[in-house]
Design a protein around this motif. Structure first.
Motif, short mmCIF file in Angstrom:
data_model
loop_
_atom_site.label_atom_id
_atom_site.label_comp_id
_atom_site.label_asym_id
_atom_site.label_seq_id
_atom_site.Cartn_x
_atom_site.Cartn_y
_atom_site.Cartn_z
N PRO A 1 0.81 -1.24 0.00
CA PRO A 1 0.00 0.00 0.00
C PRO A 1 0.84 1.27 0.00
N ARG A 2 2.13 1.14 0.31
CA ARG A 2 2.99 2.34 0.29
C ARG A 2 3.39 2.73 -1.12
N ARG A 3 3.16 1.84 -2.08
CA ARG A 3 3.55 2.13 -3.46
C ARG A 3 2.38 2.72 -4.23
N GLY A 4 2.69 3.73 -5.04
CA GLY A 4 1.67 4.37 -5.87
C GLY A 4 2.27 4.77 -7.20
N VAL A 5 1.52 5.58 -7.94
CA VAL A 5 1.97 6.04 -9.25
C VAL A 5 2.73 7.35 -9.07
N GLY A 6 3.90 7.43 -9.68
CA GLY A 6 4.70 8.67 -9.58
C GLY A 6 5.09 8.96 -8.15
N HIS A 7 4.82 10.24 -7.73
CA HIS A 7 5.22 10.67 -6.40
C HIS A 7 4.04 10.74 -5.44
N GLU A 8 2.93 10.07 -5.79
CA GLU A 8 1.73 10.24 -4.97
C GLU A 8 1.86 9.56 -3.61
N THR B 1 7.22 4.27 -5.14
CA THR B 1 6.65 4.22 -6.49
C THR B 1 6.57 2.78 -6.96
N ARG B 2 5.51 2.47 -7.68
CA ARG B 2 5.36 1.12 -8.20
C ARG B 2 6.47 0.79 -9.20
N ILE B 3 6.91 -0.46 -9.15
CA ILE B 3 7.95 -0.91 -10.08
C ILE B 3 7.33 -1.08 -11.45
N LYS B 4 7.94 -0.42 -12.43
CA LYS B 4 7.42 -0.47 -13.80
C LYS B 4 8.22 -1.48 -14.61
N VAL B 5 7.51 -2.41 -15.22
CA VAL B 5 8.16 -3.42 -16.06
C VAL B 5 8.05 -2.96 -17.51
N ASP B 6 9.14 -2.39 -18.04
CA ASP B 6 9.17 -1.96 -19.42
C ASP B 6 10.24 -2.75 -20.16
N MET C 1 14.00 6.75 -6.57
CA MET C 1 12.72 6.35 -6.01
C MET C 1 11.65 6.35 -7.10
N SER C 2 11.78 7.23 -8.09
CA SER C 2 10.76 7.35 -9.14
C SER C 2 10.74 6.14 -10.06
N THR C 3 11.78 5.30 -10.02
CA THR C 3 11.78 4.09 -10.84
C THR C 3 11.49 2.85 -10.01
N GLY C 4 11.00 3.06 -8.78
CA GLY C 4 10.61 1.93 -7.95
C GLY C 4 11.63 1.52 -6.92
N GLY D 1 13.91 15.54 -4.23
CA GLY D 1 12.75 15.02 -3.51
C GLY D 1 13.08 14.70 -2.06
N PHE D 2 12.08 14.86 -1.20
CA PHE D 2 12.27 14.63 0.24
C PHE D 2 11.81 13.26 0.69
N ARG D 3 11.02 12.57 -0.11
CA ARG D 3 10.34 11.41 0.45
C ARG D 3 11.28 10.27 0.82
N MET D 4 12.45 10.17 0.16
CA MET D 4 13.38 9.11 0.55
C MET D 4 13.94 9.37 1.95
N HIS D 5 13.86 10.64 2.40
CA HIS D 5 14.35 10.98 3.73
C HIS D 5 13.23 11.03 4.76
N THR D 6 12.06 11.54 4.33
CA THR D 6 10.94 11.62 5.29
C THR D 6 10.24 10.28 5.47
#
Length: 932
Positions: free
Chosen positions: A361-368, A372-377, A409-412, A470-475
């Motif tokens: 539940p902690r994973r979402g789209v982008g920075h929401e 961030t969800r792991i993207k399989v491309d 973090m933006s790439t999962g 971005g701050f989220r990796m620290h907060t």
């Protein structure tokens, strides 16, 4: 959170899903229902008025299943589960809708608990629902979904897929929500009582007010250097500057073609890294390239993400990926960034492991969200293949499979807090790098074997410097303790002890608001302050009229608070704005309430003068503990407001010593209170400032220009209020005295408010009077002026001609009363109408006013003639045409600028034609004015 119904009606028939929203209002500040911003719904229960929750089988169980958070609501019981008790006992569905709207906001992380439901008096089935909100759009969407849910639980709606609707609501909330970085800064500001205003739909936020305001957008601030941001965006230039400072950086060169990239890679030596020159968030970065073919393939990927077409080829630095956050030149946090990966469990495929990780539940789209969800491309699939697996393969137990090479973090990726483990030498290098680039907030990316060891010894380098990190990796680190990095940012913008608010003086009342606001502004302008003022005439910033309109509402107040020049605010606050949107700001340091008279009754649910007093008392309730409320002790309804004030009360009174009101004020001052009163003497009336047992003389009323020698009693009251507000706001007495002595009601200082003009011997008064209480005060002034004029004429008594009007949205009886009062003071009454008829037919408002004049004439009033001339300019010309030298003409205006221009033209033309015997426009041909 409660409703107010106590009777339990007998349920009869079948319940139908009739709950509907009749009206919606959004209050963006203190309002009649709450001290804070709120959403106000008027809902109609229809047939559900007869069905409380205990009469609806299964309702309680179903609503708790759909919104489990309702179990935590305390409601009026004040304890967990209180609302569930109310559901079981039986409560009305409007009350349920309120709690559902709150619970829906809590689902998306908005911790809102304020709410109330009240039945609309005299309207069975109609309820007022009021609840708080964080994001306006989310709060409104919660209302719509809450009503749909309640109706669905009454009778199932086949078109409502609750899970899908709830998911759509959550996604909508995430689209409008602040990102983690902005939210962290706003939360820190709120904890320090720093006001904030959202300036757009995204992350642009103003912290503070007026001259103290600072702006943030994510982690960029109004202090961030634009040149530094440009440098950080140019990775080649960044590396050159850091290298020139002796800081460890990889070897690199910028190229524009794939052949150049291959040549540089050969010169530097494999393995290499290829990345866009001006990219961000790790997009287009290709690592560990071992040969020319891989470089050629990576060049296309990197160039696609490069805004200017340049690509960097640099030597590969082996080690772990660390982000050092530098704020105001000092290290605030360090995080180890781990690329997106999954660990085999011996039974699940790579794809299944990714799906399991994304279910967090902690994973979402982008920075929401915090992850961030792991993207399989294609790039992730190719990387998995390089490690010997396909997405459908099952990796062995405990084996890690990477899905990205970079730790963004933006790439999962995930983060591990390393703040207190970094070696001091590495801290110095990171801080020096931020200083070299010139960023106030910088993200320094290190690649090194271990951040706990000096990178100069173990090998490693700064691979990138980021603006707006971005701050989220620290907060919200995946592993380790969160770092409260918003604190140093807010410390940088607002050092301890630095102000963030400007003083706000808010003025309300039925009559006198505009003049009092102008007097207060004039006092502080004289002290050198940059005053922002709102009034019914417009928005004035430092003596310059920016907007010409009725600006007595909350939007105009916010406009002043956003202006970076303003260091003092004076707001005229009207009833309509409070009812429509609230105050538009959080609190006012000084609230001034002049009077409460019957005006605009019958609008927006305000039918009595007591209800009107409750609306105006919102200003008093918005006074903080260290603030002041200036209250008119002579008005009983204003006097009662003292119980709603959290701060100190400053009384004003025009009553004579010995009266009941003055005795109350005496007792107040003996307890250390403050007041401004009038002390009469043989020489006149003295305004006296009282503070505790001290008395300080301020000024003689008859020496203040705005009072017309003390005859304009309404302006004497306004002077008392303005002086009291300035005193409460900290102005020295000599500055208050000087301000009042230099303030006059000429057109330039107070347009449309008791302006006196001599037009060829005719004494003309231009005023905004538009209601019965105002006419009563204006009539007193007319009588006093008229008596002095009559005493100077031995022959014919000067005539008094009044041009009057009122707004079309008043009650019929109010219009008649205006005419009745005017008839007591004028010999001739000319009734006109405003341009805006406010829902009435042309001529109907004037007819009602004239009806009141005629009734008063029959009862023996002074007036001997009443005429209707609807157009304002025509009415002016008609009145001036009837006037002779020495007469008094009072013009109650709507468009004061147009009226003053007409008077100037009248005077000029009359003077120009006086020598030839020409008449002034619209005048009697036999009357030739004598120039004055």
């Amino acid at each position: 959170m409660s409703d107010t119904r106590t009777e339990t009606p007998l349920a009869g028939g079948k319940a139908s899903p009739d709950l509907s929203i009749v009206e919606t209002r959004v209050y963006r500040g203190a309002n009649v229902w709450s001290y804070d911003r709120s959403i106000h719904l008027v809902v109609d229960l229809g047939s559900l008025e007869q069905f409380p929750t205990n009469t609806l089988p299964g309702f309680t169980e179903n609503v708790l299943a759909m919104l489990p958070g309702l179990r935590e609501h305390t409601c009026s019981r004040g304890r967990r589960g209180g609302f569930v008790e109310r559901l079981n006992e039986g409560t009305w569905l409007g009350h349920v809708a309120e709690h559902c709207a709150l619970a829906l906001q809590q689902v998306v992380g908005h911790d809102i608990r304020r709410g109330k439901t009240r039945q609309v008096k005299g309207s069975p089935g109609l309820y007022n629902i009021i609840y708080g909100y964080v994001d306006e759009q989310v709060g409104l969407a919660a209302a719509q979904l809450a009503v749909r849910l309640v109706n669905h639980l009454v009778e199932a709606d086949p078109g409502l897929d609750w899970e899908a609707e709830l998911e759509a609501f959550i996604r909508r909330a995430e689209r409008t929500a602040f990102g983690p970085s902005t939210q962290a800064l706003v939360d820190e500001a709120v904890s320090r009582d720093i006001p904030w205003i959202r300036l757009n739909k995204h992350s642009l936020v103003q912290l503070g007010q007026g001259v103290h305001a600072k702006r943030i957008r994510a982690t960029m601030t109004s202090e961030t250097s634009s040149i530094a941001v440009d440098i950080a965006s140019d990775k080649d230039l960044t590396t050159k500057l850091l290298s020139a400072a002796g800081l460890p950086v990889p070897k690199q060169e910028s190229v524009r073609t794939v052949d150049q990239a291959v040549a540089v890679a050969r010169r530097i030596g494999f393995p290499v890294v290829v990345k866009p020159l001006d990219g961000n968030h790790g997009r287009g970065v290709c690592l560990d390239l071992q040969d020319e073919d891989e470089v050629r393939e990576a060049f296309a990927i990197a160039r696609e993400q490069s805004r200017r077409g340049w690509v960097i080829v640099e030597s590969l630095v082996v080690g772990k990926d660390y982000r050092c956050l530098i704020i105001d030149g000092r290290l605030a946090a360090v995080a180890e960034r781990v690329p997106a990966s999954v660990t085999g469990d011996g039974s699940s495929t790579v794809q299944e492991l990714v799906d399991l990780a994304n279910a967090d539940p902690r994973r979402g789209v982008g920075h929401e969200k915090v992850l961030t969800r792991i993207k399989v491309d294609d790039a992730a699939t190719a990387l998995v293949r390089q490690q010997g697996f396909e997405m459908s393969d099952v990796p062995p137990q405990g084996e890690t499979v990477k899905l990205a090479l970079t730790g963004n973090m933006s790439t999962g990726g995930i983060s591990i807090d390393r703040t207190f483990e970094a070696h001091p030498d590495n801290v110095d290098i990171a801080e020096e790098a931020a200083r070299m680039i010139g960023l106030d907030i910088a993200g320094i990316d290190f690649i090194c074997p271990d951040i706990t060891e000096p990178v100069r010894e173990t090998g490693g380098a700064i691979c990138e410097v980021n603006a707006a990190p971005g701050f989220r990796m620290h907060t919200h680190p995946t592993i380790g303790e969160p770092q409260f990095i918003a604190k140093p940012v807010v410390d940088m913008l607002f050092p301890p002890g630095a102000p963030s608010r400007i003083p706000i003086v808010a003025v309300t009342g039925t009559n006198g608001k505009t003049t009092t606001s102008r007097m207060i502004s004039h006092v502080f302008k004289g002290m050198g302050r940059k005053v922002g003022m709102t009034s019914t005439d417009g928005v004035v910033i430092d003596e310059r009229l920016l907007i010409k309109s009725d600006a007595s509402g909350p939007r105009s107040a916010r406009m002043v608070l956003q202006n970076p020049r303003v260091d003092f605010a004076v707001f005229e606050v009207a009833r309509g704005g409070i009812l429509r949107e609230g105050l538009g700001y959080e609190r006012n340091d000084v609230a001034v309430v002049l009077n409460v008279q019957p005006d605009h009754l019958g609008l927006r649910g305000i039918d009595t003068v007591e209800q009107l007093a409750d609306v105006k008392a919102v200003l008093v309730e918005a006074v903080p503990r260290d603030g002041h409320a200036v209250l008119n002790a002579d008005d009983p309804l204003v006097r009662k407001m003292r119980r709603r004030c959290s701060g100190q009360v400053v009384w004003i009174s025009m009553e004579e010593p010995g009266s009941e009101v003055r005795e109350m004020i005496d007792a107040h001052c003996r307890r250390g209170g403050k007041a401004l009163v009038l002390n009469p003497s043989e020489r006149g009336e003295m305004i006296v400032v009282r503070h505790g047992r001290r008395e300080m003389q301020l000024a003689w009323t008859h020496l203040l220009p705005a009072t017309f020698g003390g005859r304009a009693r309404m302006n004497v009251q306004n002077v008392l209020a303005a002086a009291a507000a300035a005193f409460a706001a900290g102005a020295p007495l000599h500055d208050i005295r000087q301000g009042l002595r230099t303030f006059s009601t000429n057109y330039y200082l107070s347009p449309g408010r008791l302006n006196e003009v001599d037009v060829n011997g005719v004494n003309v008064i231009v005023d905004y009077c538009h209601n019965a209480p105002g006419m009563r005060m204006l009539g007193d002034f007319v009588d006093r002026v008229g008596e002095s004029m009559e005493s100077g004429h031995d022959l014919a008594r000067p005539s008094r001609i009044g041009v009057i009007a009122t707004a079309g949205d008043r009650r019929d009886e109010d219009m008649r009363e205006l005419g009745e009062i005017a008839a007591q003071h004028f010999d001739v009454v000319v009734v006109r109408e405003d341009v805006q008829l406010r829902g009435r037919k042309r001529g109907s408002t004037a007819a009602l006013v004239a009806e009141g004049v005629e009734q008063a004439r029959e009862d023996g009033a002074r007036c001997r003639q009443v005429e209707i001339v609807l157009d304002e300019v025509d009415a002016l010309r008609h009145a001036m045409g009837r006037a002779n030298r020495g007469d008094l003409v009072v013009l109650c205006v709507d468009q004061h600028h147009m009226v003053m221009g007409e008077l100037e033209a009248w005077s000029s033309q009359a003077q120009a034609g006086s020598g030839a015997g020409d008449a002034a426009p619209g005048s009697d041909p036999d009357y030739v004015p004598d120039p004055s």
